[in-house]
Design a protein around this motif. Structure first.
Motif, PDB file in Angstrom:
ATOM      1  N   SER A 165       0.814  -1.234   0.000  1.00  0.00           N
ATOM      2  CA  SER A 165       0.000   0.000   0.000  1.00  0.00           C
ATOM      3  C   SER A 165       0.840   1.274   0.000  1.00  0.00           C
ATOM      4  O   SER A 165       0.480   2.265  -0.648  1.00  0.00           O
ATOM      5  N   SER A 166       1.953   1.245   0.708  1.00  0.00           N
ATOM      6  CA  SER A 166       2.804   2.446   0.774  1.00  0.00           C
ATOM      7  C   SER A 166       3.467   2.744  -0.558  1.00  0.00           C
ATOM      8  O   SER A 166       3.934   3.858  -0.780  1.00  0.00           O
ATOM      9  N   PHE A 167       3.542   1.720  -1.419  1.00  0.00           N
ATOM     10  CA  PHE A 167       4.237   1.867  -2.701  1.00  0.00           C
ATOM     11  C   PHE A 167       3.254   1.828  -3.867  1.00  0.00           C
ATOM     12  O   PHE A 167       3.529   1.278  -4.915  1.00  0.00           O
ATOM     13  N   CYS A 168       2.075   2.399  -3.618  1.00  0.00           N
ATOM     14  CA  CYS A 168       1.032   2.412  -4.641  1.00  0.00           C
ATOM     15  C   CYS A 168       0.444   3.817  -4.693  1.00  0.00           C
ATOM     16  O   CYS A 168       0.190   4.424  -3.651  1.00  0.00           O
ATOM     17  N   ALA A 169       0.259   4.347  -5.907  1.00  0.00           N
ATOM     18  CA  ALA A 169      -0.355   5.668  -6.043  1.00  0.00           C
ATOM     19  C   ALA A 169      -1.684   5.659  -5.293  1.00  0.00           C
ATOM     20  O   ALA A 169      -2.417   4.674  -5.336  1.00  0.00           O
TER      21      ALA A 169
END
Lengths: 247, 247
Positions: A155-159
């Motif tokens: 989630s932290s690495f998703c737009a």
């Protein structure tokens, strides 16, 4: 009906991404235009392994479509390349089973990201890398990349502007190498979220600069919060490199 | 006044050649625009080792200009690169003697021509090579190139629309090599006539295809008649590689 699978490459520089959009030049639009012309006006829809954004390139994007024509693979390839614009190229064609689907059947994808980490820009490949003339500690970046390998909620690495609920993905392999073409970050996984590779690269660059440490990358992953990861790196360094299927 | 010598590279794809032309984007126009802005509107003229045509690239073009500013070479380089468009790059700067002239003082020039001799086009370097997917006999091309080395009247290898009277030039070195970037034809000489490299390459390609033999190249040279040489190859494979001066 025959189902045709194509491996295609394209230079994303002059496209507004892969997917059809009204009044925009896209890879899908240009490809479907050629197919529709070949089929005397009958609209042919193509399906890709996934979209790519504006400025993102593909060395091995995979698409499929259905046609009544019973051409041989080499005939398809020649006919398509003769009509496609110069920035799209069909590398290979295969006649596949009717059940094959270029998106649903993906088992593995590889992306590569190119960073031109020299003092001087290279004018000839400027659309195909991210020019970053500042010092980078590659060993530290490699260490940080290790934390991201395996199965995680990314989630932290998703737009943040995405509809997808399940953000668990597996990265099978990741590497960072210095080559003649610059620093190459290669990632292989079962799937990638929207902007995931570019956010990973942006975060690793911050590690390489000493702006964040390896632990902060681990913490960003655990936080499931886009704000905890680094900046999204520019699209022009990114290549969809290879898409694998079971067969 | 200070005389500034710069080695510059540019991607010729989006320029209408090097030289200023009304209402056209050229390398000279863009470069002078930046210098004139730096000099608060005082027009600054730049002088190059020679022109390059539309679509032709430069890895090591040399230019000079005069300025009242007493900047250090690295300051010039940084200031210029910060303002130049992305397809022009200043590689190095030198403060030179007032008598230096980038055109009159040339003692040797090197051009390289790239042929992508594969079955499939490479979409990423399509503006930087000539895509030629047919068989080429490189050994024969090398043999033909040998005839052109040394001092000759190159009238047959010069575009007919030129004012230059003396068409005697010396080619010091010539080579043809297969590399990762395709077939590279490198020529070094004391000077090259208008379209000379592209006509030589076009003629060598005809030899490589078996459309003409080595003897016909020798005869073409002796004939001093443009019609006896081969076609002019496309501009996008050509790079002005290096310019040498005495000092």
């Amino acid at each position: 009906m025959n189902r045709i699978k194509c491996i295609i490459s394209y230079d994303g520089t002059l496209f507004n991404g892969y997917q059809v959009q009204p009044n925009q030049r896209t890879v899908q639009t240009d490809f479907e235009k050629v197919l529709t012309k070949m089929h005397k006006g009958i609209p042919i829809r193509i399906h890709a392994s996934g979209r790519t954004d504006t400025g993102v390139h593909a060395v091995g994007q995979v698409i499929h479509f259905d046609s009544e024509y019973a051409l041989q693979p080499e005939q398809w390839k020649r006919a398509l390349n003769a009509q496609l614009p110069k920035d799209i190229n069909v590398r290979s064609v295969e006649i596949v089973d009717d059940h094959f689907h270029s998106r649903f059947d993906v088992v593995r994808k590889e992306y590569r990201y190119f960073i031109w980490n020299e003092k001087d820009e290279n004018v000839f490949s400027r659309n195909h890398h991210y020019f970053f003339p500042f010092d980078l500690n590659i060993a530290k970046m490699q260490e940080a990349l290790e934390c991201l390998l395996g199965t995680h909620d990314f989630s932290s690495f998703c737009a943040s502007n995405t509809d997808i609920k399940d953000k668990v993905r597996t990265i099978y392999k990741g590497s960072i190498n210095k080559t003649d073409q610059g620093i190459v970050i290669a990632l292989e996984g079962n799937g990638f979220l929207y902007n995931m590779v570019r956010i990973i690269v942006g975060t690793l660059i911050e590690v390489g600069q000493g702006k964040r440490d390896v632990k902060s990358v681990k913490n960003a992953l655990l936080a499931r919060d886009r704000a905890k990861a680094g900046k999204t790196s520019p699209p022009n360094g990114l290549f969809l490199w290879k898409v694998d299927y079971n067969n």
